[in-house]
Structure formats: C-alpha cells, structure tokens
Enzyme design. Sequence first.
Site: not given
Ligand code: RIB
Length: 311
Positions: A42, A225, A255
């Site tokens: 997530g 990237g 993330d």
């Molecule tokens: O950015 C990667 C994430 O995107 C994954 O962990 C998946 O759950 C989606 O939310």
Amino acid sequence: MAKRPRIAVVGSANVDLTTFSDQFPKPGETIFGQKFDLGFGGKGANQAVAARLCGADVFMVARVGDDLFGPSTIKNFEKLGIDATHVRQVSGVSSGVAPIFVDPSGQNRIIVVKGANDTLKPADVDAAADTLKSADCIVLQFEIPLETVYYTIKFARQNGIRCILNPAPAQPIDIKAIADLDYFVPNESEAEAISGMPVRNLDDAKRCAGKLLASGIRRVIITLGANGSLLAGSEGMEHVPAFNVKSVDSTGAGDAFIGSFATFLGEGLPEQEAVKRANLYAGLSTTGVGTQKSFYDRARFDAEWSKRGKA
Ligand code: RIB
C-alpha cells in the site's frame, strides 16, 4: 545530531500478492509463474515504513478490513514502531489488496483493490487532528478518497504543517484543491496523466513541471526511475541523477523515495541534498524483492551513502 522528524501518513495499507513471471496469460489461458511473494504494501503504508526505517517518528492514519489481513497489517505497523492508534478495522469490508506481476526486467504491473482504504473520510482526519497537529510533515497519496486528500491538504495548510502529495495512482484531479501543497511528487506516468503532457525524457519532464508550477503548485519533484529526479520551483529546475543499482523488483521504489525524502528534509537537509539521498534510498529498494521488505534501514543506508554519496 540530526533532528528526529515527526511524520504523519494519511493513506492506504494493502497486502501485496506478487507473482514473478516471464510471461503473462492471454484471456482464458493458464500458465505457470516462477515465484510468489506475500507482503505488506500500500503506497501510504510503504511511505510510512520507509520514513520509519530512515529514523523518523511515524504516525499512520488508515483503515483496514474485516479479514485476516486487517489485524496483521496493524501488527506490522506496531512491530516497526509506527504509531497505529488511528489505524482502525472496518467491518464488512475487505482490506486493500494488490495483485502485482513482475517481469524478468524487474518492471511491475499492479491492480489495486482499495477495500477499506476507500472508507477513510475527512471525519477520520478530524478524529486524528491532535496527532496530525503534532507532526512536522503530512504525507498523502491517491489510494484513499480524493475528498480526504483535499481535506487533509487544507488541514495541513491551516495548521502550518509541511505537506507532500504523491499522486499515485494517477487520476483526474482538481488542481486548485491541491495548490496549498508544499511538494507534488509524481513519477513520469502520473505527471503525464495529470498534466496531459507526454513525459518521455528529461526535457519533457521540464516542460511538464513548468505547466504544473504555472497551475499554482509550489514545488514539483518528478521521479524519473533510472534517470533520477527533476526538482522544480519558481527559482528554476534541477536534475538530480540516480545511482547505479542492480534492480530486481522496482515495486515500491516511488514510496521509498517519498518516505525517505520526507525524513531527510525533516532532518533539516537542504532540499537538493534530500532529493539526492532519496534517489539512492529508492534505488537500493529495487535491489530486493517486495515492497516494504526491500527497504533499507538507516544503518545500511548510511553505509551505502558514505560509499556513494560523494559522487
Ligand atoms: O507503490 C507500490 C504499492 O502500490 C504496492 O505496495 C501496492 O500495494 C500498491 O499500493
């Protein structure tokens, strides 16, 4: 010693079901994949975990479902030392899940089923107001309802809290509702979808960042990237190159960038330096399989940074 940032993430928590395969099925076809990985993911949770592993105090505001994944997601936050007081289980709804498909080059394709993430509403932000006011940065993404994102941006501005938005996954937005942000951080495809301009190279990214700034957003970072990042504000634009890494799975790299950038910035590092470090942190995350489990802790990161950061 660097200041210890207090970062609140208002966002999603999913469970990632990752399949590694060198081919993908056609409609009606069944094929064998090579490997499978189950892990916590997530975008919101990943950003919270990256910030925590980099050394920040982290507070999560999220919703999980009425299934096996809900309590284990909360336990995972707690195990990592993330404050999960405002992570609640919602009955009658599934947790967010993400079937992910990774090809031999490490590139991923993701389908997110939002489940309980879609129930995180502005009233939940109000319920967490005291915690949020104690943070020096609030981090947001797009796997929760947009009304909650817009509301939280306003909340951050009213309370003088730095606010970072990662518009992922991309969707049509009201640019005026996000103009109060401090940092807007899309990747190439998100920048392209939101601005309506192609982003195939650095020059495209500069033109796109220019359009986003002209629409009223204060600072834009487009993550590129393997090409690093473009940092753009009213004073100009700067390309911050990436570091060479041997990538096996790029899932969650964006993330990793956001959570580490929020932490480095919160420690008081100059913005360009924070972006450079976040480029390395994100790159290193692609050298391992999975999302959160591929993120480096601060000691491992610092060891890499001291070898490679001067370049
Ligand atoms: O950015 C990667 C994430 O995107 C994954 O962990 C998946 O759950 C989606 O939310």
